[in-house]
Design a protein around this motif. Sequence first.
Motif, PDB file in Angstrom:
ATOM      1  N   GLN A 230      12.409  39.017  27.507  1.00  0.00           N
ATOM      2  CA  GLN A 230      12.538  40.389  27.200  1.00  0.00           C
ATOM      3  C   GLN A 230      13.270  41.028  25.913  1.00  0.00           C
ATOM      4  N   LEU A 231      14.281  40.057  25.584  1.00  0.00           N
ATOM      5  CA  LEU A 231      15.085  40.275  24.379  1.00  0.00           C
ATOM      6  C   LEU A 231      14.131  40.308  23.245  1.00  0.00           C
ATOM      7  N   GLN A 232      13.106  39.402  23.295  1.00  0.00           N
ATOM      8  CA  GLN A 232      12.119  39.027  22.075  1.00  0.00           C
ATOM      9  C   GLN A 232      11.243  40.310  22.172  1.00  0.00           C
ATOM     10  N   ARG A 233      10.887  40.950  23.198  1.00  0.00           N
ATOM     11  CA  ARG A 233       9.942  42.047  23.324  1.00  0.00           C
ATOM     12  C   ARG A 233      10.814  43.305  22.708  1.00  0.00           C
ATOM     13  N   ARG A 234      12.047  43.488  22.908  1.00  0.00           N
ATOM     14  CA  ARG A 234      12.580  44.499  22.392  1.00  0.00           C
ATOM     15  C   ARG A 234      12.725  44.194  20.574  1.00  0.00           C
ATOM     16  N   SER A 235      13.128  42.898  20.433  1.00  0.00           N
ATOM     17  CA  SER A 235      13.211  42.786  18.860  1.00  0.00           C
ATOM     18  C   SER A 235      11.757  43.086  18.433  1.00  0.00           C
ATOM     19  N   ASP A 236      10.528  42.846  18.919  1.00  0.00           N
ATOM     20  CA  ASP A 236       9.288  42.761  18.431  1.00  0.00           C
ATOM     21  C   ASP A 236       9.097  44.394  18.072  1.00  0.00           C
TER      22      ASP A 236
ATOM     23  N   ALA B  17      18.582  42.289  12.821  1.00  0.00           N
ATOM     24  CA  ALA B  17      18.589  41.017  12.206  1.00  0.00           C
ATOM     25  C   ALA B  17      19.620  40.053  12.750  1.00  0.00           C
ATOM     26  N   LYS B  18      20.846  40.625  13.057  1.00  0.00           N
ATOM     27  CA  LYS B  18      22.065  39.866  13.564  1.00  0.00           C
ATOM     28  C   LYS B  18      21.678  39.144  15.060  1.00  0.00           C
ATOM     29  N   ALA B  19      20.913  40.176  15.892  1.00  0.00           N
ATOM     30  CA  ALA B  19      20.610  39.592  17.264  1.00  0.00           C
ATOM     31  C   ALA B  19      19.572  38.646  17.306  1.00  0.00           C
ATOM     32  N   THR B  20      18.537  38.656  16.328  1.00  0.00           N
ATOM     33  CA  THR B  20      17.641  37.574  16.284  1.00  0.00           C
ATOM     34  C   THR B  20      18.241  36.358  15.656  1.00  0.00           C
TER      35      THR B  20
ATOM     36  N   ARG C  26      13.662  46.278  31.921  1.00  0.00           N
ATOM     37  CA  ARG C  26      13.302  44.913  31.964  1.00  0.00           C
ATOM     38  C   ARG C  26      14.481  44.193  31.655  1.00  0.00           C
ATOM     39  N   ILE C  27      14.922  44.293  30.562  1.00  0.00           N
ATOM     40  CA  ILE C  27      16.386  43.469  29.984  1.00  0.00           C
ATOM     41  C   ILE C  27      17.163  43.669  31.015  1.00  0.00           C
ATOM     42  N   SER C  28      17.656  45.062  31.621  1.00  0.00           N
ATOM     43  CA  SER C  28      18.681  45.211  32.658  1.00  0.00           C
ATOM     44  C   SER C  28      18.418  44.425  33.997  1.00  0.00           C
TER      45      SER C  28
END
Length: 195
Positions: free
Chosen positions: A43-49, A77-80, A141-143
């Motif tokens: 889900q974090l990747q989905r947000r990043s995308d 950038a930092k989160a990924t 979804r992340i929550s």
Amino acid sequence: MIRHITRVFPFLLALVMLSGCGYNTMQQNEEAVNRAWGDLESQLQRRSDLVPNLVATVKGAANFEKETLQAVIEARAKATSIQLTPEMLSDPDAMSKFQSAQGELSSSLSRLLVAVERYPELKATQNFRDLQVQLEGTENRISVARQRYNEAVQVFNSSIRIFPNSITNSVVLKLKPKAYFKADEAARAVPQVKF
């Protein structure tokens, strides 16, 4: 007959002790934590995308605040760049750094969406509305994924601490408790509403 019983008794005792040692349960619980972590990362990747698409759409609006967009780009950038493997879930410092980077991204996205309110032509575009809906759904979804991860961690951490599992863990497995996904420090502050 007594000799036969004395030979079989230690075997039966060992079998009873091993069946209640919790080895398999702890392995299953650790796998549940790893799966829940994978779901959260997905889900974090989905947000990043979604972020680059959102930024590109917002960039199209004339006179939009460049510093807001830059903050979102830098936070993404930092989160990924901070990767957390399942083996690192027992390290509270690594988890804290990961959570901090994710919190910065969430915060910068919130500022971006607030700033967008001043641009009615941007809010009116279908692409932006679609991206905003997708981003809101992803945040939900992340929550949920965070909650499920923390539930799996609670079950796992309990399973390695209860008797007789704690003995099996200390002698055989040597598993460490997993870190919970906690709120960012900034999220603890009460929001100020000004009109």
